[in-house]
Design a protein around this motif. Structure first.
Motif, PDB file in Angstrom:
ATOM      1  N   GLU A  33       8.862 106.691   2.273  1.00 37.63           N
ATOM      2  CA  GLU A  33       8.369 106.660   0.885  1.00 37.63           C
ATOM      3  C   GLU A  33       9.504 106.612  -0.141  1.00 37.63           C
ATOM      4  O   GLU A  33       9.259 106.474  -1.331  1.00 37.63           O
ATOM      5  N   ARG A  69      12.176 105.259  -2.502  1.00 35.50           N
ATOM      6  CA  ARG A  69      12.319 103.943  -3.122  1.00 35.50           C
ATOM      7  C   ARG A  69      13.630 103.795  -3.898  1.00 35.50           C
ATOM      8  O   ARG A  69      13.823 102.844  -4.633  1.00 35.50           O
ATOM      9  N   SER A  70      14.539 104.760  -3.714  1.00 36.37           N
ATOM     10  CA  SER A  70      15.863 104.586  -4.308  1.00 36.37           C
ATOM     11  C   SER A  70      16.872 105.365  -3.481  1.00 36.37           C
ATOM     12  O   SER A  70      16.520 106.318  -2.772  1.00 36.37           O
ATOM     13  N   LEU A 111      16.676  99.713  -0.079  1.00 36.58           N
ATOM     14  CA  LEU A 111      17.241 100.466  -1.206  1.00 36.58           C
ATOM     15  C   LEU A 111      18.679 100.007  -1.438  1.00 36.58           C
ATOM     16  O   LEU A 111      19.484  99.974  -0.498  1.00 36.58           O
ATOM     17  N   THR A 132      23.039  97.929   1.144  1.00 36.83           N
ATOM     18  CA  THR A 132      21.638  98.358   1.110  1.00 36.83           C
ATOM     19  C   THR A 132      21.305  99.190   2.350  1.00 36.83           C
ATOM     20  O   THR A 132      21.972  99.090   3.380  1.00 36.83           O
ATOM     21  N   THR A 171      13.997  89.161   2.317  1.00 39.11           N
ATOM     22  CA  THR A 171      14.190  89.786   1.006  1.00 39.11           C
ATOM     23  C   THR A 171      15.132  88.941   0.148  1.00 39.11           C
ATOM     24  O   THR A 171      14.861  88.675  -1.020  1.00 39.11           O
ATOM     25  N   SER A 192      17.747 100.232   4.570  1.00 34.99           N
ATOM     26  CA  SER A 192      16.294 100.018   4.663  1.00 34.99           C
ATOM     27  C   SER A 192      15.608 101.222   5.294  1.00 34.99           C
ATOM     28  O   SER A 192      16.113 101.800   6.254  1.00 34.99           O
ATOM     29  N   LYS A 231      13.968  85.488  -1.397  1.00 37.89           N
ATOM     30  CA  LYS A 231      13.222  85.489  -2.658  1.00 37.89           C
ATOM     31  C   LYS A 231      14.049  84.842  -3.761  1.00 37.89           C
ATOM     32  O   LYS A 231      13.539  84.205  -4.656  1.00 37.89           O
ATOM     33  N   GLU A 254       8.781  96.784   4.841  1.00 33.10           N
ATOM     34  CA  GLU A 254       8.381  96.001   3.660  1.00 33.10           C
ATOM     35  C   GLU A 254       9.569  95.713   2.755  1.00 33.10           C
ATOM     36  O   GLU A 254      10.563  96.436   2.778  1.00 33.10           O
ATOM     37  N   ARG A 255       9.387  94.700   1.938  1.00 31.59           N
ATOM     38  CA  ARG A 255      10.478  94.305   1.034  1.00 31.59           C
ATOM     39  C   ARG A 255      10.870  95.451   0.107  1.00 31.59           C
ATOM     40  O   ARG A 255      12.035  95.606  -0.252  1.00 31.59           O
ATOM     41  N   SER A 256       9.894  96.275  -0.285  1.00 37.00           N
ATOM     42  CA  SER A 256      10.189  97.376  -1.215  1.00 37.00           C
ATOM     43  C   SER A 256      10.982  98.501  -0.556  1.00 37.00           C
ATOM     44  O   SER A 256      11.416  99.425  -1.224  1.00 37.00           O
ATOM     45  N   CYS A 257      11.148  98.440   0.757  1.00 34.49           N
ATOM     46  CA  CYS A 257      11.841  99.522   1.479  1.00 34.49           C
ATOM     47  C   CYS A 257      13.347  99.296   1.578  1.00 34.49           C
ATOM     48  O   CYS A 257      14.038 100.038   2.276  1.00 34.49           O
TER      49      CYS A 257
END
Ligand code: IMP
Length: 432
Positions: free
Chosen positions: A384, A386-387, A423, A412, A22, A414, A25, A418-421
């Motif tokens: 699910e 995401r914040s 927070l 953070t 992550t 997690s 990137k 996935e990268r979107s997980c």
């Protein structure tokens, strides 16, 4: 903050690979600084898991340059296999993208044999290693008979180098049945073949990395294993053979402490360990199996089932201290969904005493009884979310209590691979 170190705050397998992935990137360069093919980082590339052992996790990002630093021990066969596996996924590996330190030491085919022989020599010597030859390679390095990656640039000198190392191993070879003894010429030929293939990647990474740092490039130093496995600070002798902590990032890359701006510790919301050694919060029986299955806790390198237990705040506080963590990233919080109560070990009880610091002696850690604080759990699946704000109140409360006990901000959390997980907490210090 151009130079960031990422280290494991437990016994490895904290999910560093995914975090580095992550962060990579936004990085220009990702560096491995210790360990060898014993490490196993799994990252997701185009929806598929990719297991990396030697090559830094940043390799899946086209713009990142990956460096295998001087502190790493390189098994040339494992490296070439990995390059091939990544190439077959469409990830191009070129000398512009992968640089290997000329000062890194080489794992020779018989280092694996030495590792396995020790593991099989009897229960008192057994450490539960990955049998990748990592320990014996570091032994040779410190004993000053090692062969370095840079030696591959001078094939005419390799024979002499190998001869010295070979003589050093005579007692071991002589103890083997004759048909199992390695053949000098075969090993030399193999090395010469690797020399040709690896040559293009060999770099004076110490000079190169310092130039890049001076030019303001964003550099991520990726630790393997974790603090509990550090050869100095871990549960000796049940440790790996390198410094897995932030100091190792300097000695294993050539970037000095004055160039490090941020140390991110990674900890799982619970604890796991593979191999032998003390583990105060280890669960037993059904409870252990339940956590292992929920967290899919099987080794990326060896496939071994991991031992599982509750979060140990004594260990992670100690890790935050020896690494000088600026912040922590907490991973796999989603795995704890569904527990009516969640536990945190806040101290150890040992022979009537209360210990709040991590003892040096493994036998004490074997004997301690964890003192737990119990918090209410949460039922909701988190994958699910995401914040940070969307996390159930009890999950937030658990994280805030860990932060208080460890004494370092949690940046953070997690809730999935996935990268979107990943927070980010609203008050998180900025990493770059
Ligand atoms: P070695 O590093 O193979 O010598 O193994 C020494 C100890 O470190 C054993 O307990 C291994 O299970 C452990 N270990 C080595 N690499 C990893 C890793 O990547 N994750 C977790 N444990 C590891």
């Amino acid at each position: 903050m151009p130079v960031v170190v990422v280290v494991g705050a437990q016994w490895g397998d904290e999910g560093k690979g995914a975090m580095v992935d992550t962060l990579a990137k936004e990085a220009d360069i990702v560096v491995r600084f210790q360990g060898g093919a014993n490490a196993g980082h799994t990252v997701i590339y185009k929806g598929k898991p990719v297991a990396l052992h030697l090559i830094p996790s940043g390799i899946t990002h086209e713009h990142t340059v990956c460096v295998i630093g001087n502190g790493v021990v390189v098994d040339p066969k494992a490296l070439l296999d990995e390059i091939e596996a990544l190439s077959s996924l469409g990830i191009s590996i070129t000398p512009e993208r992968l640089k290997i330190s000329d000062r890194a030491h080489l794992t020779l085919p018989y280092h694996r044999m030495l590792d396995a022989a020790r593991e099989m020599a009897g229960s008192r010597l057994r450490l539960g290693t990955t049998r990748r030859g990592v320990g014996p390679t570091y032994v040779d390095k410190v004993d000053r008979v090692g062969i370095r990656v840079g030696d591959l640039k001078f094939p005419e000198r390799l024979e002499t180098k190998l001869r010295i190392n070979w003589e050093h191993k005579q007692a071991f070879f002589n103890a083997l049945p004759p048909d199992e003894r390695p053949d000098f010429n075969a090993v030399l030929d193999e090395l010469l073949k690797y020399a040709e293939l690896i040559q293009p990647y060999i770099t004076d990474t110490v000079t190169w990395l310092n130039e890049q740092a001076d030019a303001g490039r964003r550099i991520l130093l990726e630790g393997a294993q974790g603090t509990g496995l550090d050869v100095d600070f871990g549960t000796y002798p049940f440790v790996t053979s390198s410094n897995t902590t932030a100091g190792g990032a300097c000695t294993g890359s050539g970037l000095p402490p004055t160039k490090i701006n941020f140390v991110l510790g990674i900890a799982k919301a619970y604890t796991t360990r593979v191999g032998e050694g003390p583990f105060p919060t280890e669960l037993q029986g059904e409870e252990q199996v339940k956590l292992r299955e929920k967290g899919r806790e099987y080794g990326a390198t060896t496939g071994r089932p991991r031992r599982c237990g509750w979060f140990d705040a004594v260990l992670v506080r100690y890790a935050a201290t020896v690494n000088g963590c600026t912040a922590l990233a907490l991973t796999k919080l989603d795995v704890l969904s569904g527990y009516p109560e969640v536990k945190i070990c806040v101290a150890y009880r040992w022979r009537g005493e209360m210990l709040t610091t991590f003892p040096a002696e493994s036998f004490i850690l074997e004997e301690v009884e964890p003192v737990y604080e119990t918090l209410p759990g949460w039922d909701e699946p988190l994958s699910e979310c995401r914040s940070w704000e969307k996390l159930p109140a009890n999950a937030q409360r658990f994280v805030m209590r860990l932060q208080e006990l460890v004494g370092v901000p949690i940046a953070t959390v997690s809730v999935g691979p996935e990268r979107s997980c990943v927070l980010t907490k609203p008050d998180a210090p900025s990493i770059w």
